[in-house]
Every structure is written in structure tokens, then in C-alpha cells.
Design a protein around this motif. Structure first.
Motif, PDB file in Angstrom:
ATOM      1  N   ASP A  98       3.735  -3.563  -5.300  1.00  0.00           N
ATOM      2  CA  ASP A  98       2.388  -3.562  -5.865  1.00  0.00           C
ATOM      3  C   ASP A  98       1.408  -4.383  -5.026  1.00  0.00           C
ATOM      4  OD1 ASP A  98       3.309  -1.970  -7.932  1.00  0.00           O
ATOM      5  OD2 ASP A  98       3.454  -3.622  -9.380  1.00  0.00           O
ATOM      6  N   LEU A  99       1.909  -5.417  -4.352  1.00  0.00           N
ATOM      7  CA  LEU A  99       1.068  -6.265  -3.510  1.00  0.00           C
ATOM      8  C   LEU A  99       0.774  -5.642  -2.140  1.00  0.00           C
ATOM      9  CD1 LEU A  99       2.638  -9.759  -4.255  1.00  0.00           C
ATOM     10  CD2 LEU A  99       0.349  -8.967  -4.914  1.00  0.00           C
ATOM     11  N   GLY A 100       1.439  -4.520  -1.830  1.00  0.00           N
ATOM     12  CA  GLY A 100       1.170  -3.837  -0.574  1.00  0.00           C
ATOM     13  C   GLY A 100       2.170  -4.110   0.535  1.00  0.00           C
ATOM     14  N   LEU A 101       3.311  -4.701   0.203  1.00  0.00           N
ATOM     15  CA  LEU A 101       4.291  -5.015   1.237  1.00  0.00           C
ATOM     16  C   LEU A 101       4.848  -3.759   1.895  1.00  0.00           C
ATOM     17  CD1 LEU A 101       5.486  -7.652   2.398  1.00  0.00           C
ATOM     18  CD2 LEU A 101       7.519  -7.145   1.092  1.00  0.00           C
ATOM     19  N   ALA A 102       4.976  -2.682   1.137  1.00  0.00           N
ATOM     20  CA  ALA A 102       5.488  -1.431   1.709  1.00  0.00           C
ATOM     21  C   ALA A 102       4.591  -0.965   2.852  1.00  0.00           C
ATOM     22  CB  ALA A 102       5.584  -0.354   0.628  1.00  0.00           C
ATOM     23  N   GLU A 103       3.288  -0.990   2.633  1.00  0.00           N
ATOM     24  CA  GLU A 103       2.346  -0.562   3.661  1.00  0.00           C
ATOM     25  C   GLU A 103       2.421  -1.488   4.875  1.00  0.00           C
ATOM     26  OE1 GLU A 103       1.468  -0.924   0.384  1.00  0.00           O
ATOM     27  OE2 GLU A 103       1.317   1.200  -0.102  1.00  0.00           O
ATOM     28  N   MET A 104       2.566  -2.797   4.620  1.00  0.00           N
ATOM     29  CA  MET A 104       2.699  -3.757   5.722  1.00  0.00           C
ATOM     30  C   MET A 104       3.928  -3.456   6.569  1.00  0.00           C
ATOM     31  SD  MET A 104       1.812  -7.420   4.092  1.00  0.00           S
ATOM     32  CE  MET A 104       0.197  -7.853   3.543  1.00  0.00           C
ATOM     33  N   ALA A 105       4.971  -2.942   5.915  1.00  0.00           N
ATOM     34  CA  ALA A 105       6.220  -2.611   6.606  1.00  0.00           C
ATOM     35  C   ALA A 105       6.173  -1.209   7.207  1.00  0.00           C
ATOM     36  CB  ALA A 105       7.390  -2.728   5.639  1.00  0.00           C
TER      37      ALA A 105
END
Length: 83
Positions: A12-19
Motif C-alpha cells: 500500500d505504501l508503494g514498495l512494489a513499484e519501488m521494486a
């Protein structure tokens, strides 16, 4: 907090996109995890300098101080991998 809830919160915090991953693929990394514990994000997944602002302590965001601009390099050397 359960491991599953931690994964969902990070997604939800956007870690997937960062990865560079889809949210579903990121959540899939936790398939098979259950129970309580502390979920750790390996620096090869997301460089610590990008991840730090997502951390919170007493409601205040994490940060990397200006003179520690080699944090990602330091951790990659320590783990023998590129971050």
C-alpha cells in the motif's frame, strides 16, 4: 502485526513499484508466510535510501542523512550484491 499485514502495508505504501514489480507479484513474494514476526526488506529488492522514507517512528518519517549518501553502496558491499 502479522507478516501478511506487513506485506499488505508495504504494498500500500508503494514498495512494489519501488521494486519494479506489480502489487500482485510483490504480495506473491509472501506466499506461504504466516504468523507474527518482523518482515525485512532485502536491499537487493529496494535500496535502503528509497525505503527509509516509508519507515515511521512516533509518527515521523525515516530519512537518510545527507552525509550518508553511500548507504546503498555500503549495504551492497556488505552483502556481496549490487543493491
Amino acid at each position: 502485526m502479522t507478516l501478511r499485514l506487513q506485506v499488505d502495508r508495504l504494498a500500500d505504501l508503494g514498495l512494489a513499484e519501488m521494486a519494479g514489480m506489480s502489487t500482485d507479484a510483490f504480495r506473491g513474494l509472501a506466499d506461504g508466510l504466516a504468523g507474527d514476526g518482523v518482515l525485512c526488506v532485502h536491499p537487493a529488492l529496494v535500496p535502503p535510501s528509497l525505503f527509509a522514507p516509508l519507515l515511521r517512528h512516533n509518527g515521523r518519517p525515516g530519512f537518510v542523512v545527507e552525509d550518508m549518501n553511500d548507504l546503498d553502496e555500503f549495504l551492497s558491499d556488505r552483502h556481496g550484491q549490487a543493491a
